[in-house]
Scaffold this active site. Structure first.
Site, PDB file in Angstrom:
ATOM      1  N   SER A  34      -7.878 -18.173   2.637  1.00  0.00           N
ATOM      2  CA  SER A  34      -6.666 -18.764   2.075  1.00  0.00           C
ATOM      3  C   SER A  34      -6.637 -18.469   0.586  1.00  0.00           C
ATOM      4  CB  SER A  34      -6.694 -20.275   2.325  1.00  0.00           C
ATOM      5  OG  SER A  34      -5.604 -20.898   1.686  1.00  0.00           O
TER       6      SER A  34
ATOM      7  N   LYS B 236      -4.197 -15.619   4.238  1.00  0.00           N
ATOM      8  CA  LYS B 236      -3.198 -16.692   4.168  1.00  0.00           C
ATOM      9  C   LYS B 236      -2.766 -16.819   2.723  1.00  0.00           C
ATOM     10  CE  LYS B 236      -3.665 -21.642   4.375  1.00  0.00           C
ATOM     11  NZ  LYS B 236      -4.165 -22.781   5.177  1.00  0.00           N
TER      12      LYS B 236
ATOM     13  N   LYS C 179      -0.560 -18.695  -0.118  1.00  0.00           N
ATOM     14  CA  LYS C 179       0.158 -19.921  -0.468  1.00  0.00           C
ATOM     15  C   LYS C 179       1.495 -19.550  -1.078  1.00  0.00           C
ATOM     16  CE  LYS C 179      -2.974 -23.129   0.440  1.00  0.00           C
ATOM     17  NZ  LYS C 179      -2.753 -24.219   1.407  1.00  0.00           N
TER      18      LYS C 179
ATOM     19  N   ASP D  33       1.479 -20.225   3.753  1.00  0.00           N
ATOM     20  CA  ASP D  33       1.347 -21.691   3.832  1.00  0.00           C
ATOM     21  C   ASP D  33       2.123 -22.315   2.681  1.00  0.00           C
ATOM     22  OD1 ASP D  33       0.618 -24.331   4.153  1.00  0.00           O
ATOM     23  OD2 ASP D  33      -1.541 -24.025   3.854  1.00  0.00           O
TER      24      ASP D  33
ATOM     25  N   GLU E 155       2.938 -21.733   7.818  1.00  0.00           N
ATOM     26  CA  GLU E 155       2.295 -23.041   7.943  1.00  0.00           C
ATOM     27  C   GLU E 155       3.044 -24.100   7.136  1.00  0.00           C
ATOM     28  OE1 GLU E 155      -1.861 -22.702   7.026  1.00  0.00           O
ATOM     29  OE2 GLU E 155      -2.181 -24.852   6.920  1.00  0.00           O
TER      30      GLU E 155
ATOM     31  N   ASP F 249       0.309 -28.266   9.907  1.00  0.00           N
ATOM     32  CA  ASP F 249      -0.954 -28.717   9.324  1.00  0.00           C
ATOM     33  C   ASP F 249      -0.781 -30.212   9.022  1.00  0.00           C
ATOM     34  OD1 ASP F 249      -3.025 -29.388   7.540  1.00  0.00           O
ATOM     35  OD2 ASP F 249      -2.757 -27.696   6.198  1.00  0.00           O
TER      36      ASP F 249
ATOM     37  N   LYS G 270      -7.637 -29.669  11.388  1.00  0.00           N
ATOM     38  CA  LYS G 270      -8.605 -30.034  10.348  1.00  0.00           C
ATOM     39  C   LYS G 270      -9.280 -31.314  10.810  1.00  0.00           C
ATOM     40  CE  LYS G 270      -6.224 -28.019   6.363  1.00  0.00           C
ATOM     41  NZ  LYS G 270      -5.354 -28.303   5.198  1.00  0.00           N
TER      42      LYS G 270
ATOM     43  N   GLY H 192      -9.105 -25.486   6.455  1.00  0.00           N
ATOM     44  CA  GLY H 192     -10.147 -25.790   5.480  1.00  0.00           C
ATOM     45  C   GLY H 192      -9.619 -26.698   4.395  1.00  0.00           C
TER      46      GLY H 192
END
Ligand code: OSB
Ligand code: MG
Length: 368
Positions: free
Chosen positions: A136, A162, A164, A189, A214, A239, A263, A291
């Site tokens: 990520s 991934k 952000k 995400d 996400e 998430d 998670k 994570g």
């Protein structure tokens, strides 16, 4: 088993490089580490993934300390426990506070795995001996810096990137990455940074063959996510919105999510995480392990969970060195060609480096 003693530590560890999401930047990680002893002297370890500010969810390190000291530890001390699944039942009268519950439940799972002389992964029903991992990547100062980082992580072997995103750091960024790395598996995400007003942003992102997007919308929403999913091709992965197997069922039935990020802390522990995994496996919903910038104990728990067969997509459990100059476990978690080898010794499968633990301890209290 009977839990006889719990030591709670406030840990302070500085990240190698700041990690920025749509809701803020992490530099130093403050979190709780739990050392739990049973009547035979076996020690289990748990890590709370609550941050020091309530940005990701409503919990913080301090609310976790309060919940542990005043409710969770008293509820569990001296209780006869035959199986870790019983811990969630003991905690059931206490609403939410999932990360606090999970920190102690994880330690009980570790003790149980040691008492039954098996790796935590086996105790959970896991089958893999190595797990596939992605990485990520936080919001950067420039697209050029992001491209350089991605290039490095591809060379290190990570299986998917991934990225952000947030308003103003989305379509142009993803377009550049797709043009620069045509064959790399990417996902994005948003950490809840958008509303349905931004549907055009997601329609534009549809062009770039993302594995998923996400948590684009509010952290407490499953209605608008279902509306958005009807408008776009890219699968939505929830998430923040999923706290239990019941949340997962409702979101899947509504069409709000096609993939779930599990998670352990967010859902209240390994037992509930396993239930979500089982539900998703039975309903053909792929899952992966998220994570929370964990130190070694949390990372070890994530690795064990990811060995369950329904975890078919690479997770966010990168190697220790991606986060820390020095981790608190030995050996550290190492990624080779995009895989982490699952430890085969009893319990979490890593030694706790007590010298490192002491060095990063800002405060501690023993309960017995
Ligand atoms: O949304 O998955 C998230 C980090 C902090 C808070 C929330 C998230 C993340 C990550 C990093 O994406 C995952 C990791 O590398 O541990
Ligand atoms: Mg996320």
């Amino acid at each position: 088993m009977k839990i006889k003693e719990v030591t709670v530590r406030h840990m302070q560890m500085t990240l190698k490089s700041p990690f920025t999401t749509s809701f803020g930047t992490f530099r130093t990680k403050n979190f709780l580490l739990l050392e739990v002893k049973d009547e035979s002297g076996v020690t289990g370890w748990g890590e709370s993934v609550a941050f020091d500010a309530p940005w990701y969810n409503e919990e913080t390190m301090k609310t976790n300390w309060h919940m542990l000291e005043d409710f969770l530890i008293p509820a569990i001390l001296d209780k006869e426990i035959n199986h870790p699944d019983e811990v969630s039942a003991i905690f059931a009268p206490i609403r939410k506070n999932n990360m606090a519950k999970s920190s102690i439940e994880g330690a009980v799972w570790d003790i149980y795995a040691q008492l039954t002389n098996q790796p935590l992964a086996k105790a959970l029903g896991g089958t893999k001996d190595k797990i596939e991992v992605g990485i990520s990547i936080g919001i950067q100062n420039s697209i050029e810096e992001l491209v350089e980082l991605v290039d490095g992580y591809i060379k290190e072997g990570y299986k998917r990137m991934k990225i952000k995103i947030k308003p103003g750091w989305d379509v142009d960024v993803i377009r550049t990455l797709r043009e620069t790395f045509p064959d790399t598996p990417f996902m994005a995400d948003a950490n809840s940074a958008y509303t349905l007003d931004a549907v055009d942003v997601f329609k534009q992102l549809d062009e770039f063959d993302l594995m998923m997007i996400e948590q684009p919308l509010a952290s407490d929403d499953i209605i608008d996510h279902a509306k958005l999913q009807k408008e776009i091709k890219t699968p939505i992965c929830l998430d923040e919105s999923i706290h239990s197997v019941e949340d997962a069922r409702k979101a899947v039935e509504l069409g709000s999510t096609k993939i779930i990020n599990i998670k352990i802390g967010r859902v209240g522990g390994l037992t509930e995480a396993k239930k979500i995994h089982d539900y998703c496996l039975a309903n053909n919903v792929p899952v992966w392990c998220g994570g929370m910038l964990e130190a070694g104990i949390g990372r070890a728990h994530n690795i064990a969970l990811t060995t369950l067969s329904g975890f078919t997509l690479p997770g966010d459990t990168a190697g220790s060195s991606r986060y820390w100059e020095k981790d608190i476990i030995v050996p550290e978690v190492v990624v080779k060609d995009g895989y982490i080898d699952v430890p085969q010794t009893a319990g979490i499968g890593y030694e706790v480096d007590m010298e490192a633990v002491e060095a990063f301890t800002a405060a501690k209290k023993k309960f017995n």
